[in-house]
Design an enzyme around this catalytic site. Structure first.
Site, short mmCIF file in Angstrom:
data_model
loop_
_atom_site.label_atom_id
_atom_site.label_comp_id
_atom_site.label_asym_id
_atom_site.label_seq_id
_atom_site.Cartn_x
_atom_site.Cartn_y
_atom_site.Cartn_z
N HIS A 177 -41.10 -21.03 10.35
CA HIS A 177 -41.15 -19.96 11.35
C HIS A 177 -39.76 -19.37 11.59
CE1 HIS A 177 -41.97 -18.40 15.57
NE2 HIS A 177 -42.76 -17.72 14.80
N HIS A 181 -45.25 -8.46 22.74
CA HIS A 181 -45.25 -9.85 22.28
C HIS A 181 -43.92 -10.55 22.58
CE1 HIS A 181 -43.41 -12.12 18.92
NE2 HIS A 181 -44.38 -12.96 19.13
N HIS A 199 -50.22 -16.42 20.97
CA HIS A 199 -50.47 -15.76 19.68
C HIS A 199 -51.96 -15.59 19.39
CE1 HIS A 199 -46.90 -14.39 17.59
NE2 HIS A 199 -46.24 -15.26 18.32
N GLU A 226 -45.24 -6.30 18.19
CA GLU A 226 -44.23 -7.39 18.12
C GLU A 226 -43.18 -7.28 19.20
OE1 GLU A 226 -42.12 -7.71 14.42
OE2 GLU A 226 -41.31 -9.66 14.96
N HIS A 262 -48.85 -14.73 11.37
CA HIS A 262 -49.19 -15.39 12.64
C HIS A 262 -50.70 -15.59 12.78
CE1 HIS A 262 -44.99 -14.18 13.48
NE2 HIS A 262 -44.97 -15.22 14.28
N HIS A 310 -38.70 -15.39 10.54
CA HIS A 310 -38.09 -14.40 11.45
C HIS A 310 -36.67 -14.02 11.02
CE1 HIS A 310 -41.14 -13.65 14.51
NE2 HIS A 310 -41.51 -14.91 14.35
#
Ligand code: CUO
Length: 680
Positions: free
Chosen positions: A196, A352, A392, A337, A225, A200
């Site tokens: 993860h 998000h 999520h 996002e 996701h 990113h």
């Protein structure tokens, strides 16, 4: 390390940078010569650092060196964007090295590590430099804080040759009284959290446009996701837990508690915990320059839903952009996002990201207690917390709302004329066919690079993670036409719901986890395809997840640049869900789709494509023209209620079972990233 001046130990050779005195932080300037003599005396190699005219770091230093850092905090990401731009703007590698040496001791160490990693991944002339896994720089973000006390004891008392690994128990964040703890092995898996973090890093949502603007990045945000949630749900069902509940009401108490037991070595503070039933409130934290109300979130959410229903979004300048059936999801990904590619951050907000923030400050929304964020406030640690999945699941639900507005795939977009899958099997050695086996595995990891102790030397931790026996797929395909190509897509989903009823396609389609995707050459007539589970297009091998500075790796050039990028990928040891002792019933789905409609014409020679399903290809287009998640990303065509009814002849389903054995296998000799692995 933050406490030391700019003399970095590099590799196994004791190397020091010869740092111009004006590079040192004010505290060290008066004693620069003394320090240089001290560290120079210990060094086996001295590396010259160019004396350049230093850039003004200005606001970048306003984030203290002992504070935590998170990309979700707008101020932090603005500062990080500035530092990345400084790094990317340096004309030569020597200039970059100089500015890095200077910045390292003057800016927040987490931010420095992030910005340098992004820079190394995106500069052409740093392809020969390695980006090690962050666990080697900041093990405190991954590992129980009690380990560090024991590590200090081990290094200060026990000679190197007699040291034994420090064992991290499998269960240390909660007891079985907490139901959610049953899936802690998934949430706290080091490899999953590293994936993860790396994802990113490869797909930042802010910074220079050329860094952010990657092919279909918004869609990949949705898909990667979505798959995490599907995988988590499969694990939950294996553990007799209901599928994760969406966090749709931000005003309702959050029933899931979480006590991470992580201490930041940089800030010497514990990551805050969350007790059961805490309630989110408006955030107003001057230090982080963040003020946001639940009302703001609700407005952004409603506008996003309206856009989905209307079928278009509105740009800053008032134009309408249609959410088309193929590209709409990419635009929505960037909006939700959000990334700087969002066509209108003013109107659709930063839904998000701010969700992460609001939850992470639930314990101290106005900073009255001077506390930092909880683990969900940082992509490095977020996946440990049960609430991550609730948030999520909600985010995914918004995307599903959009997918429900676009046309279903008609049969001709699913079928491949003349291609029939006649048989599908999985085979694990020494076991019946269509049966997969899982168990616990211990692995060792040398964490000494992330520890700032004297004397040094290796410090191994031994952790326990889920593992499965490798297996092969055996797929028989009948091709009634001449030789041609196809794309083989393999997915897996639970067969039954929480109550033991067979899942309807409508629900099951969101539970399918991708296991592999690859192209196949079909000869005329019968074809047998054998494929190993280790070749998965979703995963990377264990040693790449945990690679160290000195792990065996390519020597340079293109191959190394690819190696760095390929640190992104789901960990191979978590490819399949845990299963149950009595056998967890799943359905394995195999499809051969028409290559002519899937294929992207591009040169991918030398391109590492280990985990392209989740991570794409470096500097290339996403190598599958289909919508991500195809063929399960859209609602089923009229009349389809079950998986069987969904199938066209080029698809086939096989029932399989996953058997979990509660045994623990000791470390293998080659399963760490460090050749110094010392097994017992
Ligand atoms: Cu990866 Cu919310 O995007 O954590």
């Amino acid at each position: 390390r933050p406490q030391e001046p700019s003399f970095a130990v590099k590799g196994d050779k004791n190397s020091v940078f010869k740092v111009p005195n004006n590079y040192l932080p004010d505290r060290y300037k008066p004693i620069g010569v003394t320090l240089a003599n001290r560290f120079g005396a210990e060094a086996e190699e001295e590396i010259d650092v160019k004396n350049i005219s230093l850039p003004n770091l200005g606001e970048i230093t306003s984030l203290g060196r002992h504070e935590n850092f998170s990309l979700f905090i707008p101020k932090h990401r603005r500062l990080a964007g500035k530092l990345i731009n400084i790094f990317l703007g340096m004309r030569t590698v020597d200039d970059l090295l100089a500015v890095c040496v200077y910045a390292r001791d003057n800016v927040n160490p987490y931010m420095f590590n992030y910005c340098l990693s992004v820079c190394l991944l995106h500069r052409q002339d740093t392809r020969d430099l390695d980006v090690p896994s962050i666990i080697h720089s900041f093990p405190d973000k991954y590992i129980d804080s009690s380990v560090f006390v024991r590590a200090r004891e081990e290094t200060s008392i026990v000679p190197e040759e007699s040291r034994t690994p420090i064992v991290i128990p499998r269960d240390y964040t909660a007891s079985d009284l907490e139901e959610e703890h049953r899936v802690a092995y998934f949430r706290e898996d080091l490899g999953i959290n590293l994936h993860h973090w790396h994802w990113h890093l490869v797909y930042p949502f802010e910074g220079a446009r050329e860094v952010v603007e990657k092919n279909r990045r918004g869609e990949l945000f949705y898909y990667m996701h979505q798959q995490v949630i599907a995988r988590y749900n499969a694990e939950r069902l294996c553990n007799h837990l209901r599928r994760v509940e969406r966090l749709i009401n931000l005003r309702e108490p959050i029933k899931e508690a979480y006590f991470p037991k992580l201490d930041s070595l940089v800030s010497s503070r514990s990551y805050p915990s969350r007790v059961a039933n805490q309630v989110i409130t408006n955030i107003n934290r001057e230090l982080d320059q963040i003020q946001v109300d639940i009302d703001d979130m609700e407005r952004w959410r409603d506008r996003i839903y309206s856009a989905i229903q209307q079928g278009y979004v509105q740009t800053e300048s008032g134009q309408q952009v249609t959410l088309t059936e193929n590209e709409g999801i990419d635009i929505l990904g960037n909006i939700i996002e959000s990334s700087i590619l969002s066509p209108n951050q003013t109107f659709y907000g930063d839904y998000h990201n701010i969700g992460h923030i609001m939850i992470s400050y639930i314990h101290d929304p106005d900073h009255r207690h001077l506390e930092s964020f909880g683990v969900i406030g940082d992509s490095t640690t977020a996946m440990r917390d049960p609430v991550f999945y609730r948030w999520h699941a909600h985010i995914d639900d918004i995307f599903q709302e959009f997918k429900a507005t676009i046309p279903s795939y008609p049969v001709d977009q699913l079928a491949y004329q003349g291609v029939t899958v006649t048989s599908v099997e999985v085979q694990s050695q020494g076991t019946q066919k269509n049966r997969l086996n899982t168990y616990w595995q211990q692995s060792d990891l040398n964490l000494s690079r992330g520890l700032d102790f004297q004397p040094r030397g290796p410090v191994f931790v031994r952790f326990t993670h889920l593992q499965h026996q490798e297996f092969n797929y055996r797929i028989i395909v009948n091709n009634q036409g001449s030789a041609r190509m196809g794309t083989c897509r393999i997915f897996l989903a639970p067969k039954f719901d929480e109550r033991g009823n067979q899942l309807l396609f409508r629900d099951q389609k969101n539970l399918f986890i991708e296991l592999d995707k690859f192209s196949v050459n079909l000869t005329s007539g019968q074809n047998t395809i054998i494929r190993s589970s280790t070749q998965s297009s979703v995963t990377i091998p264990f040693d790449r997840t945990f690679r160290d500075w000195d792990s065996s790796r390519p020597q340079g050039g293109d191959e190394l640049a690819q190696f760095n990028f390929c640190g992104c990928g789901w960990p191979q040891h978590m490819l399949i869900p845990k299963g149950t002792p009595e056998g967890f019933n799943c359905q394995l789905f195999v499809m051969i789709s028409n290559y002519a409609n899937d294929h992207i014409e591009q040169d991918i020679t030398g391109t590492c494509n280990d985990a392209y399903s989740f991570c794409g290809l470096k500097d290339r287009l996403y190598p599958d023209r289909r919508s991500m998640g195809y063929p399960f990303d859209r609602t089923p065509r009229a009349g389809v209620r079950t998986l069987q009814e969904f199938l066209t002849p080029n698809m086939r389903v096989q029932d399989i079972s996953i058997f979990f054995s509660n045994r623990t296998v000791r470390p293998r000799s080659n399963n760490t990233s460090n050749s110094n692995n010392r097994n017992q």
